[in-house]
Design a protein around this motif. Structure first.
Motif, PDB file in Angstrom:
ATOM      1  N   ALA A  20     -13.836 -46.459 -46.619  1.00 36.99           N
ATOM      2  CA  ALA A  20     -14.585 -45.929 -47.761  1.00 36.99           C
ATOM      3  C   ALA A  20     -15.391 -44.694 -47.367  1.00 36.99           C
ATOM      4  CB  ALA A  20     -15.503 -47.010 -48.329  1.00 36.99           C
ATOM      5  N   ASN A  21     -15.996 -44.703 -46.184  1.00 34.90           N
ATOM      6  CA  ASN A  21     -16.758 -43.539 -45.722  1.00 34.90           C
ATOM      7  C   ASN A  21     -15.850 -42.333 -45.509  1.00 34.90           C
ATOM      8  OD1 ASN A  21     -19.578 -43.819 -45.564  1.00 34.90           O
ATOM      9  ND2 ASN A  21     -19.378 -45.200 -43.829  1.00 34.90           N
ATOM     10  N   THR A  22     -14.681 -42.563 -44.934  1.00 41.19           N
ATOM     11  CA  THR A  22     -13.740 -41.468 -44.700  1.00 41.19           C
ATOM     12  C   THR A  22     -13.297 -40.849 -46.021  1.00 41.19           C
ATOM     13  OG1 THR A  22     -12.975 -42.516 -42.665  1.00 41.19           O
ATOM     14  CG2 THR A  22     -11.549 -40.836 -43.626  1.00 41.19           C
ATOM     15  N   VAL A  23     -12.963 -41.684 -46.983  1.00 43.22           N
ATOM     16  CA  VAL A  23     -12.532 -41.198 -48.300  1.00 43.22           C
ATOM     17  C   VAL A  23     -13.676 -40.450 -48.977  1.00 43.22           C
ATOM     18  CG1 VAL A  23     -11.826 -41.946 -50.602  1.00 43.22           C
ATOM     19  CG2 VAL A  23     -10.747 -42.946 -48.591  1.00 43.22           C
ATOM     20  N   ARG A  24     -14.875 -41.017 -48.945  1.00 41.62           N
ATOM     21  CA  ARG A  24     -16.032 -40.384 -49.594  1.00 41.62           C
ATOM     22  C   ARG A  24     -16.351 -39.040 -48.955  1.00 41.62           C
ATOM     23  NH1 ARG A  24     -21.288 -40.283 -48.450  1.00 41.62           N
ATOM     24  NH2 ARG A  24     -21.032 -41.834 -46.820  1.00 41.62           N
ATOM     25  N   ARG A  25     -16.370 -38.978 -47.622  1.00 40.18           N
ATOM     26  CA  ARG A  25     -16.667 -37.713 -46.942  1.00 40.18           C
ATOM     27  C   ARG A  25     -15.598 -36.675 -47.225  1.00 40.18           C
ATOM     28  NH1 ARG A  25     -16.653 -38.440 -41.374  1.00 40.18           N
ATOM     29  NH2 ARG A  25     -16.132 -40.601 -41.653  1.00 40.18           N
ATOM     30  N   CYS A  26     -14.354 -37.094 -47.269  1.00 39.76           N
ATOM     31  CA  CYS A  26     -13.268 -36.162 -47.570  1.00 39.76           C
ATOM     32  C   CYS A  26     -13.455 -35.582 -48.964  1.00 39.76           C
ATOM     33  CB  CYS A  26     -11.925 -36.863 -47.453  1.00 39.76           C
ATOM     34  SG  CYS A  26     -10.510 -35.799 -47.729  1.00 39.76           S
ATOM     35  N   MET A  27     -13.850 -36.415 -49.905  1.00 39.81           N
ATOM     36  CA  MET A  27     -14.060 -35.949 -51.278  1.00 39.81           C
ATOM     37  C   MET A  27     -15.282 -35.043 -51.373  1.00 39.81           C
ATOM     38  SD  MET A  27     -13.170 -39.351 -53.483  1.00 39.81           S
ATOM     39  CE  MET A  27     -13.410 -38.523 -55.056  1.00 39.81           C
ATOM     40  N   GLU A  28     -16.349 -35.378 -50.681  1.00 43.27           N
ATOM     41  CA  GLU A  28     -17.586 -34.606 -50.769  1.00 43.27           C
ATOM     42  C   GLU A  28     -17.503 -33.277 -50.034  1.00 43.27           C
ATOM     43  OE1 GLU A  28     -20.617 -37.225 -49.320  1.00 43.27           O
ATOM     44  OE2 GLU A  28     -20.762 -38.311 -51.226  1.00 43.27           O
ATOM     45  N   GLU A  29     -16.864 -33.283 -48.887  1.00 41.31           N
ATOM     46  CA  GLU A  29     -16.841 -32.088 -48.047  1.00 41.31           C
ATOM     47  C   GLU A  29     -15.600 -31.245 -48.261  1.00 41.31           C
ATOM     48  OE1 GLU A  29     -17.365 -33.580 -44.095  1.00 41.31           O
ATOM     49  OE2 GLU A  29     -19.242 -34.589 -44.616  1.00 41.31           O
ATOM     50  N   GLY A  30     -14.712 -31.691 -49.114  1.00 37.05           N
ATOM     51  CA  GLY A  30     -13.502 -30.925 -49.394  1.00 37.05           C
ATOM     52  C   GLY A  30     -12.605 -30.785 -48.184  1.00 37.05           C
ATOM     53  N   LYS A  31     -12.564 -31.839 -47.362  1.00 35.32           N
ATOM     54  CA  LYS A  31     -11.715 -31.788 -46.174  1.00 35.32           C
ATOM     55  C   LYS A  31     -10.249 -31.801 -46.580  1.00 35.32           C
ATOM     56  CE  LYS A  31     -14.971 -33.827 -43.004  1.00 35.32           C
ATOM     57  NZ  LYS A  31     -15.212 -34.817 -41.990  1.00 35.32           N
ATOM     58  N   GLU A  32      -9.420 -31.427 -45.661  1.00 32.26           N
ATOM     59  CA  GLU A  32      -7.984 -31.338 -45.884  1.00 32.26           C
ATOM     60  C   GLU A  32      -7.404 -32.730 -46.152  1.00 32.26           C
ATOM     61  OE1 GLU A  32      -4.503 -29.292 -46.360  1.00 32.26           O
ATOM     62  OE2 GLU A  32      -6.461 -28.427 -45.980  1.00 32.26           O
ATOM     63  N   PRO A  33      -6.997 -33.032 -47.387  1.00 27.56           N
ATOM     64  CA  PRO A  33      -6.514 -34.375 -47.710  1.00 27.56           C
ATOM     65  C   PRO A  33      -5.332 -34.867 -46.875  1.00 27.56           C
ATOM     66  CG  PRO A  33      -6.898 -33.133 -49.701  1.00 27.56           C
ATOM     67  CD  PRO A  33      -7.062 -32.177 -48.551  1.00 27.56           C
ATOM     68  N   PRO A  34      -4.311 -34.046 -46.606  1.00 25.86           N
ATOM     69  CA  PRO A  34      -3.187 -34.599 -45.859  1.00 25.86           C
ATOM     70  C   PRO A  34      -3.581 -35.204 -44.508  1.00 25.86           C
ATOM     71  CG  PRO A  34      -2.559 -32.514 -46.821  1.00 25.86           C
ATOM     72  CD  PRO A  34      -4.041 -32.689 -47.059  1.00 25.86           C
ATOM     73  N   LYS A  35      -4.637 -34.672 -43.907  1.00 22.95           N
ATOM     74  CA  LYS A  35      -5.086 -35.215 -42.628  1.00 22.95           C
ATOM     75  C   LYS A  35      -5.638 -36.628 -42.796  1.00 22.95           C
ATOM     76  CE  LYS A  35      -8.110 -34.075 -38.782  1.00 22.95           C
ATOM     77  NZ  LYS A  35      -9.093 -33.142 -38.258  1.00 22.95           N
ATOM     78  N   TYR A  36      -6.175 -36.930 -43.959  1.00 20.00           N
ATOM     79  CA  TYR A  36      -6.818 -38.210 -44.210  1.00 20.00           C
ATOM     80  C   TYR A  36      -6.048 -39.075 -45.206  1.00 20.00           C
ATOM     81  CZ  TYR A  36     -10.674 -35.939 -41.846  1.00 20.00           C
ATOM     82  OH  TYR A  36     -11.431 -35.298 -40.920  1.00 20.00           O
ATOM     83  N   VAL A  37      -4.799 -38.771 -45.440  1.00 17.96           N
ATOM     84  CA  VAL A  37      -4.012 -39.507 -46.425  1.00 17.96           C
ATOM     85  C   VAL A  37      -3.926 -40.987 -46.078  1.00 17.96           C
ATOM     86  CG1 VAL A  37      -1.673 -39.817 -47.311  1.00 17.96           C
ATOM     87  CG2 VAL A  37      -2.710 -37.583 -47.355  1.00 17.96           C
ATOM     88  N   SER A  38      -3.845 -41.330 -44.807  1.00 17.89           N
ATOM     89  CA  SER A  38      -3.737 -42.749 -44.451  1.00 17.89           C
ATOM     90  C   SER A  38      -4.985 -43.517 -44.863  1.00 17.89           C
ATOM     91  CB  SER A  38      -3.458 -42.919 -42.959  1.00 17.89           C
ATOM     92  OG  SER A  38      -4.536 -42.420 -42.197  1.00 17.89           O
ATOM     93  N   ALA A  39      -6.158 -42.904 -44.768  1.00 23.69           N
ATOM     94  CA  ALA A  39      -7.383 -43.572 -45.214  1.00 23.69           C
ATOM     95  C   ALA A  39      -7.338 -43.798 -46.720  1.00 23.69           C
ATOM     96  CB  ALA A  39      -8.614 -42.758 -44.835  1.00 23.69           C
ATOM     97  N   PHE A  40      -6.874 -42.800 -47.470  1.00 25.68           N
ATOM     98  CA  PHE A  40      -6.747 -42.943 -48.921  1.00 25.68           C
ATOM     99  C   PHE A  40      -5.747 -44.050 -49.257  1.00 25.68           C
ATOM    100  CE2 PHE A  40      -8.813 -38.890 -48.840  1.00 25.68           C
ATOM    101  CZ  PHE A  40      -9.476 -38.792 -50.056  1.00 25.68           C
ATOM    102  N   ASP A  41      -4.602 -44.049 -48.565  1.00 24.40           N
ATOM    103  CA  ASP A  41      -3.576 -45.058 -48.819  1.00 24.40           C
ATOM    104  C   ASP A  41      -4.091 -46.469 -48.513  1.00 24.40           C
ATOM    105  OD1 ASP A  41      -1.803 -43.120 -49.636  1.00 24.40           O
ATOM    106  OD2 ASP A  41      -0.717 -43.049 -47.722  1.00 24.40           O
ATOM    107  N   ASN A  42      -4.821 -46.612 -47.403  1.00 31.21           N
ATOM    108  CA  ASN A  42      -5.333 -47.924 -47.031  1.00 31.21           C
ATOM    109  C   ASN A  42      -6.430 -48.401 -47.977  1.00 31.21           C
ATOM    110  OD1 ASN A  42      -3.735 -48.644 -44.747  1.00 31.21           O
ATOM    111  ND2 ASN A  42      -4.775 -47.043 -43.610  1.00 31.21           N
ATOM    112  N   PHE A  43      -7.288 -47.496 -48.427  1.00 31.75           N
ATOM    113  CA  PHE A  43      -8.310 -47.896 -49.389  1.00 31.75           C
ATOM    114  C   PHE A  43      -7.655 -48.261 -50.722  1.00 31.75           C
ATOM    115  CE2 PHE A  43     -11.874 -47.530 -52.322  1.00 31.75           C
ATOM    116  CZ  PHE A  43     -12.817 -48.285 -51.642  1.00 31.75           C
ATOM    117  N   TYR A  44      -6.639 -47.500 -51.095  1.00 31.68           N
ATOM    118  CA  TYR A  44      -5.866 -47.801 -52.308  1.00 31.68           C
ATOM    119  C   TYR A  44      -5.267 -49.210 -52.195  1.00 31.68           C
ATOM    120  CZ  TYR A  44      -2.366 -47.199 -55.990  1.00 31.68           C
ATOM    121  OH  TYR A  44      -1.599 -47.350 -57.109  1.00 31.68           O
TER     122      TYR A  44
END
Length: 146
Positions: A20-44
C-alpha cells in the motif's frame, strides 16, 4: 519457508503495508509506474481477495509444539489477516461511505489500473485523490486495530 514461519511469526500486515505504501508513494510522487507494476498488481490481488472472501478462513491458529499437526504440509496461516479485513472496512467507510462496497472497490481497482497501465486506462484527479486517501486510511488502520 521464511525464518519467520519457522518461529510461527508470520504477520500479514507487513507485506500489506509495504504494498500500500509503494502504491501510494508512486501515485503521490508520480514515479514511473512500470517499475512498480508488481506492487500495483499485488495490491489489486489483495483487493480481489477481500472482495471474494473477506479473508474469512485465514485466521491464525497457533500450532502445537510437537505432534502429528507439526507434520502438516499446508502452509501456516498468516497472523493478523483479520486486521487486513478491518483496515479495508475502515478505509472504505472513511472514503467511500456513500457507495456500496463492490462499487467502491471497483473504483479503487480502476484507478490502480489507470496508474499502473496509463496507456490502456485513465482516471480523473478526484478519483486518484480518493484512492490516495483510501490507501492512507488503510495503512493507518493496519496496526491500530483493537
Amino acid at each position: 519457508m521464511p525464518i519467520m514461519a519457522a518461529y510461527d511469526e508470520n504477520d500479514a500486515r507487513g507485506p500489506a503495508r509495504v504494498l500500500a505504501n509503494t502504491v501510494r508513494r508512486c501515485m503521490e510522487e508520480g514515479k514511473e509506474p512500470p517499475k512498480y507494476v508488481s506492487a500495483f498488481d499485488n495490491f489489486y490481488s489483495m483487493i480481489e481477495d477481500y472482495k471474494s472472501h473477506g479473508f474469512e478462513g485465514f485466521d491464525y491458529v497457533a500450532s502445537g509444539a510437537r505432534g502429528p499437526e507439526a507434520l502438516n504440509l499446508l502452509p501456516s496461516p498468516e497472523r493478523h489477516v483479520d486486521d487486513l479485513r478491518v483496515a479495508f472496512d475502515r478505509a472504505l467507510q472513511a472514503v467511500y461511505s456513500d457507495v456500496e462496497r463492490d462499487v467502491a472497490l471497483g473504483r479503487v481497482e480502476n484507478v490502480l489500473r489507470a496508474v499502473a497501465y496509463p496507456k490502456t486506462a485513465s482516471a480523473s484527479g478526484d478519483e486518484r485523490l480518493a484512492v490516495r486517501n483510501f490507501l492512507a486510511v488503510f495503512i493507518n488502520n493496519l496496526y491500530s486495530t483493537p
